[in-house]
Design an enzyme around this catalytic site. Structure first.
Site, short mmCIF file in Angstrom:
data_model
loop_
_atom_site.label_atom_id
_atom_site.label_comp_id
_atom_site.label_asym_id
_atom_site.label_seq_id
_atom_site.Cartn_x
_atom_site.Cartn_y
_atom_site.Cartn_z
N LYS A 1 0.81 -1.22 0.00
CA LYS A 1 0.00 0.00 0.00
C LYS A 1 0.84 1.27 0.00
CE LYS A 1 -3.91 -1.96 -0.24
NZ LYS A 1 -5.19 -1.55 -0.64
N HIS B 1 -1.86 3.19 -6.87
CA HIS B 1 -3.18 3.82 -7.04
C HIS B 1 -3.05 5.24 -7.58
CE1 HIS B 1 -5.05 0.41 -5.22
NE2 HIS B 1 -4.38 0.54 -4.10
#
Ligand SMILES: NC(=O)c1ccc[n+]([C@@H]2O[C@H](COP(=O)([O-])OP(=O)(O)OC[C@H]3O[C@@H](n4cnc5c(N)ncnc54)[C@H](O)[C@@H]3O)[C@@H](O)[C@H]2O)c1
Length: 376
Positions: free
Chosen positions: A78, A96
């Protein structure tokens, strides 16, 4: 390129994230292939630091990747901690930031400033464009678990299932046996109290998430007759599908690529009336803000600390609809999810030695997106 790449396992900094890209079993295989691995200590990670130390891997402080050797690949799942400092390394993670997400330009600018590279896990694809590794199976597995758990909880505490509830926080489970035992127990208690057993409708049943959802239902003892498996063939005629209201839990697992007719709207929920079976909707696909979302009955994500949002269905005597829309479901089973993901990723990691086509494409994707975003 080097025959002995150095992987630096970064400690995750996202709260509650217990998964890792490099489980100890995966590290062991990489060591056998001649890789060098450094592990940042992490009290959150599902695998204890001692499991890495037992492999003879050096343990370093969380966050020390900033001073890792220049040739190390910084590996994590992440996001990076918030900062503005330039990024000089090659990072392997889910960034992302390739689809215009919030904060994309800022992150790409940091890479540009430091001449670093993002090798995005989402864009590691084979030559047919298929992702080499994905968390889908355990997302569906966890989604079905959460849905059946919420259904049982509602039977036990929800005044015959008609009253909105504050569903308690759900913590990650140490392993899948513990999760299965927990849900089985609740289902047994619910059946004892109400005489009812649940049924499940899985949409996208042939995909990774869908298979995981069906497997969980089977693992907790739902008979095949209680599981409806639909995929692209069954939805060809176009929605909405009132059949969804006839099952206790609906788990949506499709991969949305285009606008399609909705699967379920309030009209079907209202038409089903007070005897509606559907109690819990789990949107594993979780596209609440996508204008093409095929389940346009809700807008809010939910989270493990408040997993179920209840929506009123405005027709006489109709029960609320419980909605679970958590976008990090595999976190429920961090051990199995990490093992499974790492196992899928392993051949590609080994291929770092020659920086093969999967990595070259990912690098090119990063260059293309960076150029497009920062030029705009
Ligand atoms: N919530 C989470 O934590 C989480 C985690 C991982 C993945 N996901 C999401 O789950 C979704 C599915 O991922 P996957 O890896 O299982 O994808 P996948 O490609 O393996 O499977 C998708 C399935 O959906 C089916 N499908 C597509 N359109 C359909 C339609 N109109 N009607 C019926 N079936 C249809 C496909 O035929 C396929 O079988 C993705 O959107 C992914 O981003 C969510």
């Amino acid at each position: 390129m080097t025959d002995t790449p150095h992987l630096w396992l970064r400690a995750e900094c996202k709260p509650f994230e217990k998964r890792t890209a490099l489980a100890p079993t995966i590290c062991k295989e990489l060591l056998d292939q001649g890789f060098k691995i450094t592990v940042e200590k992490s009290p959150e990670r599902i695998f204890d630091d001692s499991e890495y130390a037992a492999l003879g891997l050096p343990l370093v402080e969380a966050g020390s990747w900033t001073s890792a050797p220049a040739d190390a690949y910084i590996v994590a799942l992440k996001e990076l901690p918030d900062a503005t400092t330039p990024l000089t390394h090659r990072h392997i993670m889910f960034g992302h930031c390739f689809k215009g997400q919030d904060g994309s330009a800022e992150l790409l600018r940091r890479f540009q400033a430091g001449h670093g590279t993002l090798l995005d896990l989402e864009f590691l694809q084979d030559d047919r464009g298929t992702r080499v590794a994905a968390f889908g199976y355990y997302a569906g597995y966890a989604g079905a678990a959460m849905g059946l758990e919420a259904w049982a909880y509602r039977q036990l505490h929800g005044a015959a299932g008609t009253k909105a509830l504050a569903h308690p926080k759900v913590d990650p489970f140490p392993n899948e046996q513990a999760l299965i035992a927990h849900v089985k127990q609740l289902l047994a208690e619910a059946e004892q109290k109400t005489g009812m057993a649940p049924s499940l409708f899985v949409m996208g049943a042939l995909g990774r998430c869908g298979r995981g959802a069906c497997d969980f239902a089977t693992a907790v003892g739902l008979p095949e007759t209680a599981i409806t498996r639909w995929d692209i063939n069954e939805t060809k005629k176009g929605g909405p599908f009132p059949e969804i209201c006839d099952r206790a839990v609906f788990v949506n697992c499709i991969y949305l690529t285009q606008k399609i007719a909705p699967f379920l709207t309030f009209a079907e929920l209202e038409a089903a009336g007070p005897n509606r079976s559907l109690s819990i909707l789990v949107d594993v696909s979780c596209d609440p803000n996508n204008p093409n979302n095929p389940i346009p009955v809700y807008k809010e994500y939910s989270f493990f600390d408040q997993p179920v949002n209840y929506l009123p269905v405005n027709a006489a005597g109709c029960a609320d609809l419980g909605v679970i829309a958590i976008d990090h479901l595999p976190t429920l089973l961090p051990r199995e999810a990490s093992e499974s993901y790492g196992r899928q990723l392993l051949p590609t990691l080994i291929d770092l030695r020659s920086f093969g086509p999967v990595w070259k494409r990912a690098e090119q994707k990063f260059r293309d997106v960076t150029q497009a975003v920062l030029k705009a």
